[in-house]
Motif scaffolding. Structure first.
Motif, PDB file in Angstrom:
ATOM      1  N   THR A  42       0.830  -1.205   0.000  1.00  0.00           N
ATOM      2  CA  THR A  42       0.000   0.000   0.000  1.00  0.00           C
ATOM      3  C   THR A  42       0.864   1.255   0.000  1.00  0.00           C
ATOM      4  OG1 THR A  42      -0.027   0.096   2.399  1.00  0.00           O
ATOM      5  CG2 THR A  42      -1.784  -1.196   1.340  1.00  0.00           C
ATOM      6  N   ASP A  43       0.238   2.386  -0.309  1.00  0.00           N
ATOM      7  CA  ASP A  43       0.981   3.649  -0.262  1.00  0.00           C
ATOM      8  C   ASP A  43       1.453   3.933   1.159  1.00  0.00           C
ATOM      9  OD1 ASP A  43      -1.563   4.084   0.709  1.00  0.00           O
ATOM     10  OD2 ASP A  43      -1.937   5.933  -0.431  1.00  0.00           O
ATOM     11  N   GLU A  44       0.611   3.617   2.121  1.00  0.00           N
ATOM     12  CA  GLU A  44       0.990   3.844   3.513  1.00  0.00           C
ATOM     13  C   GLU A  44       2.182   2.966   3.899  1.00  0.00           C
ATOM     14  OE1 GLU A  44      -2.119   3.078   6.336  1.00  0.00           O
ATOM     15  OE2 GLU A  44      -1.066   4.093   7.966  1.00  0.00           O
ATOM     16  N   VAL A 142      -0.941  10.044   6.633  1.00  0.00           N
ATOM     17  CA  VAL A 142      -1.535   9.197   5.599  1.00  0.00           C
ATOM     18  C   VAL A 142      -2.566  10.003   4.819  1.00  0.00           C
ATOM     19  CG1 VAL A 142      -2.802   7.079   5.143  1.00  0.00           C
ATOM     20  CG2 VAL A 142      -1.142   7.176   6.996  1.00  0.00           C
ATOM     21  N   GLU A 143      -3.340  10.775   5.553  1.00  0.00           N
ATOM     22  CA  GLU A 143      -4.314  11.635   4.865  1.00  0.00           C
ATOM     23  C   GLU A 143      -3.598  12.621   3.961  1.00  0.00           C
ATOM     24  OE1 GLU A 143      -7.417  13.598   7.102  1.00  0.00           O
ATOM     25  OE2 GLU A 143      -7.408  11.951   8.540  1.00  0.00           O
ATOM     26  N   ARG A 144      -2.494  13.110   4.470  1.00  0.00           N
ATOM     27  CA  ARG A 144      -1.743  14.086   3.692  1.00  0.00           C
ATOM     28  C   ARG A 144      -1.175  13.433   2.433  1.00  0.00           C
ATOM     29  NH1 ARG A 144       3.533  16.895   6.000  1.00  0.00           N
ATOM     30  NH2 ARG A 144       3.880  14.706   6.409  1.00  0.00           N
ATOM     31  N   LEU A 145      -0.701  12.205   2.612  1.00  0.00           N
ATOM     32  CA  LEU A 145      -0.145  11.449   1.489  1.00  0.00           C
ATOM     33  C   LEU A 145      -1.195  11.274   0.391  1.00  0.00           C
ATOM     34  CD1 LEU A 145       1.973   9.507   0.255  1.00  0.00           C
ATOM     35  CD2 LEU A 145       1.067   7.729   1.731  1.00  0.00           C
ATOM     36  N   ARG A 146      -2.429  11.055   0.798  1.00  0.00           N
ATOM     37  CA  ARG A 146      -3.483  10.762  -0.180  1.00  0.00           C
ATOM     38  C   ARG A 146      -4.140  12.034  -0.714  1.00  0.00           C
ATOM     39  NH1 ARG A 146      -5.434   5.675   3.444  1.00  0.00           N
ATOM     40  NH2 ARG A 146      -3.740   4.337   2.764  1.00  0.00           N
ATOM     41  N   ASP A 147      -3.769  13.129  -0.112  1.00  0.00           N
ATOM     42  CA  ASP A 147      -4.308  14.394  -0.586  1.00  0.00           C
ATOM     43  C   ASP A 147      -3.671  14.719  -1.939  1.00  0.00           C
ATOM     44  OD1 ASP A 147      -5.669  17.013  -0.031  1.00  0.00           O
ATOM     45  OD2 ASP A 147      -3.614  17.692  -0.329  1.00  0.00           O
ATOM     46  N   ARG A 151       0.508  14.634  -3.480  1.00  0.00           N
ATOM     47  CA  ARG A 151       1.016  13.548  -4.319  1.00  0.00           C
ATOM     48  C   ARG A 151       2.301  13.940  -5.036  1.00  0.00           C
ATOM     49  NH1 ARG A 151      -4.217  12.245  -6.884  1.00  0.00           N
ATOM     50  NH2 ARG A 151      -5.288  11.395  -5.088  1.00  0.00           N
TER      51      ARG A 151
END
Lengths: 388, 201
Positions: A42-44, A142-147, A151
């Motif tokens: 996963t990205d996380e 994680v939220e920031r990563l997916r924002d 990206r």
């Protein structure tokens, strides 16, 4: 860009956000369950792997403070706050004179020595750590990563996009990576809750902020320049408003009768305080340093170490009248407990410059008696033979 | 803030740098024998050194033997009252930069250098400070160690300094603690012993 930038979390996390509306939600807040290690697919999971590598670098770093007792003390504060999450968090004390702490999503927490030096009590240190633990528990990175906006930043972190120039230092691009206002607000809210639950008076959190504001103002007064280089204030533009709201929120939480634990912090940091104060003055931000040292000397007028460093700050700043201020501070320090032997050297140097040779000899003599093997002993001894 | 403005700033900065570096500084071999550094400090050189030419700093010369950043030998020749190790201007950002004052003592000069050498967060530690002859004066010699912030390389350094007629003359050699420092130290000591101040021409 360095992937370490991604660890920068909120840049500097005395950042206390707007708490008014959050407080109502806070009353219903309960700590989330422990965060399991995400799948590497996963990205996380990818982010964790990056942070694991950073953590390995940190473990090797010369700037890591390798003092078991101090690390254990700071980690114990983290654990008091993180409660069930304690086994997932590693605390690293990093030698850097700036006010900063950060926590990576994999549980690597850094606490910089400039932050510990500035904490007036254990509760204030807990306030900043609690805020960081808040980001961790809420999985903000994680939220920031997916924002969407992050990206591109993440691609840079992975080294997929070349960036011109070297961006040295954590937090240089804190603006690009900063948590949103909402994240800061939530982390503040959790931080205060964790403080209260751990037995710390939440009001101390706003005092951290008040002190930092005073330092910033003092620096601005001295240089005539609002410090754009401050990590903290570069990413947190509404500091005054935040301080006010944080104070109101903490007062609403109550528990002001709790012990902020002044002696515990003082005892744990005593072996390091001189080194950290030396590091502080090397920043040459004398407005901030003098505000800090004024605070330390006011908090304990019998603190010879703080009085000595107040003199040092004046001497190094060397503005109009600073020579006299330095001399007064040194003379006061010399009569107090805790002043380092260097206070006699400092007095000796001033006496020598003023041609007061008997006083110079007495001061240098006291310095050499205390530190016969000092690195500059040979130089000082040569002064003792001056003037016959 | 997203990354686009950052990239734009980086691009502009690169262009400015390119423009500023129209005449890039270059390394030039130093011929062994007598030479005068920055027109103010006469030294005798033995061994292979290169010096950086075109730095636009008339009172600062930087030399290397193995190549930067392995070893570096800096000369500051004739710094006057109010001058610093870098070119300073009268602006708020430059206010904290320590400047030379002619009443400075050896400790003050060491501290001034320390501030310069630790400006990026590197850890500087004075190891020894003692009286020494340099540039025709009763000057001083100091040794230091440093952990460079950028690459965490542990270095050692030795410096000779003196205040001659109100001006600072300082020579600083620094190299990684392992191998390189010791390799060139004898040559550096010989250069320091040979140093003589020259009056302003």
């Amino acid at each position: 860009m360095d992937r370490r930038d991604f660890v920068g979390t909120c840049g500097c996390c005395g950042a206390m956000a707007l708490l008014g509306p959050a407080l109502r939600a806070a009353q219903a807040w309960t700590p989330p369950p422990r965060i399991p290690r995400p799948s590497p697919k996963t990205d996380e999971g990818g982010l964790w792997a990056l942070m694991d590598r950073e953590e390995e670098r940190l473990r090797q770093s010369s700037f890591l403070v390798r003092d078991g007792a101090l690390s254990a003390y700071v980690h114990a504060i983290t654990c008091r706050l993180a409660q069930a999450h304690c086994p997932d968090v590693r605390t690293y004390v990093v030698r850097s004179p700036y006010f900063n702490a950060n926590m990576a999503p994999n549980g690597m927490m850094q606490v910089w020595t400039g932050l510990i030096l500035r904490a007036e009590n254990e509760a204030q240190l807990a306030a900043v750590i609690g805020h960081e633990v808040g980001h961790y528990m809420a999985r903000h990175s994680v939220e920031r990563l997916r924002d969407a906006k992050s990206r591109t930043a993440f691609a840079h972190v992975l080294g997929l996009v070349p960036v011109a120039g070297t961006l040295a230092g954590l937090g240089v691009l804190a603006g690009a990576f900063a948590y949103s206002r909402n994240h800061e607000r939530v982390a503040d809210q959790i931080g205060l809750e964790l403080m209260a639950a751990a037995g710390y008076p939440p009001l101390e959190a706003s005092k951290v902020w008040t002190n930092l504001l005073a330092e910033l103002q003092a620096e601005k007064d001295w240089t005539g320049d609002a410090s754009s280089r401050s990590l903290l204030f570069a990413t947190h533009p509404t500091e005054k408003e935040r301080q006010t709201k944080l104070e109101a929120a903490a007062k609403a939480l109550g528990q002001s009768e709790l012990d902020p634990r002044v002696p515990a912090l003082r005892q744990a940091t005593a072996p390091w305080r001189q080194v950290w104060l030396e590091d502080e003055l090397r920043r040459r931000k004398f407005g901030e340093s003098l505000a800090l040292l004024d605070r330390l000397t006011a908090a304990d007028p019998q603190d010879g170490q703080a009085a000595y460093f107040l003199g040092e700050a004046y001497r190094l700043r060397a503005s109009e009248g600073d020579g006299e201020r330095a001399l007064a501070a040194y003379q006061k320090a010399a009569g107090l407990p805790g002043a380092p032997p260097e206070v006699h050297r400092a007095l000796g140097v001033l006496h020598r410059k003023a041609g007061r040779l008997p006083e110079m000899r007495e001061a240098f003599g006291r310095y050499l008696a205390a530190r016969p093997d000092a690195e500059d002993a040979e130089m000082i001894r040569s002064y003792l033979t001056e003037g016959g | 803030m997203n990354l686009k403005p950052v990239l734009l700033v980086a691009l502009l900065a690169s262009l400015v740098l390119l423009a500023a570096c129209a005449k890039p500084a270059t390394w030039v071999g130093v011929t062994p024998g007598e030479m005068v550094v920055c027109e103010r400090l006469a030294v005798r050189i033995d061994g292979a050194w290169s010096r950086l030419e075109g730095t636009q700093q008339p009172k600062h010369d930087v030399w290397t033997s193995e190549g930067m950043p392995l070893d570096q030998l800096h000369f500051y020749a004739g710094l006057a009252e109010g001058e610093a190790f870098v070119v300073v201007k009268d602006r708020p950002a430059d206010k904290p930069i320590p400047r030379f004052r002619k009443d400075m003592q050896a400790q003050d000069v060491v501290e001034m250098y320390e501030a310069f050498a630790s400006r990026d967060g590197s850890v500087f530690k004075l190891e020894k400070l003692a009286p020494a002859r340099f540039a025709d004066e009763s000057g001083f010699r100091f040794e230091f160690s440093r952990v460079r912030k950028g690459d965490e390389v542990r270095t050692r350094g030795v410096a000779y300094g003196a205040i001659h007629r109100g001006e600072l003359f300082l020579m600083v050699y620094e190299a990684p603690r392992i191998h390189y420092f010791a390799k060139h130290l004898p040559q550096v000591e010989a250069i320091a012993q040979s140093a003589r101040a020259r009056e302003k021409g």
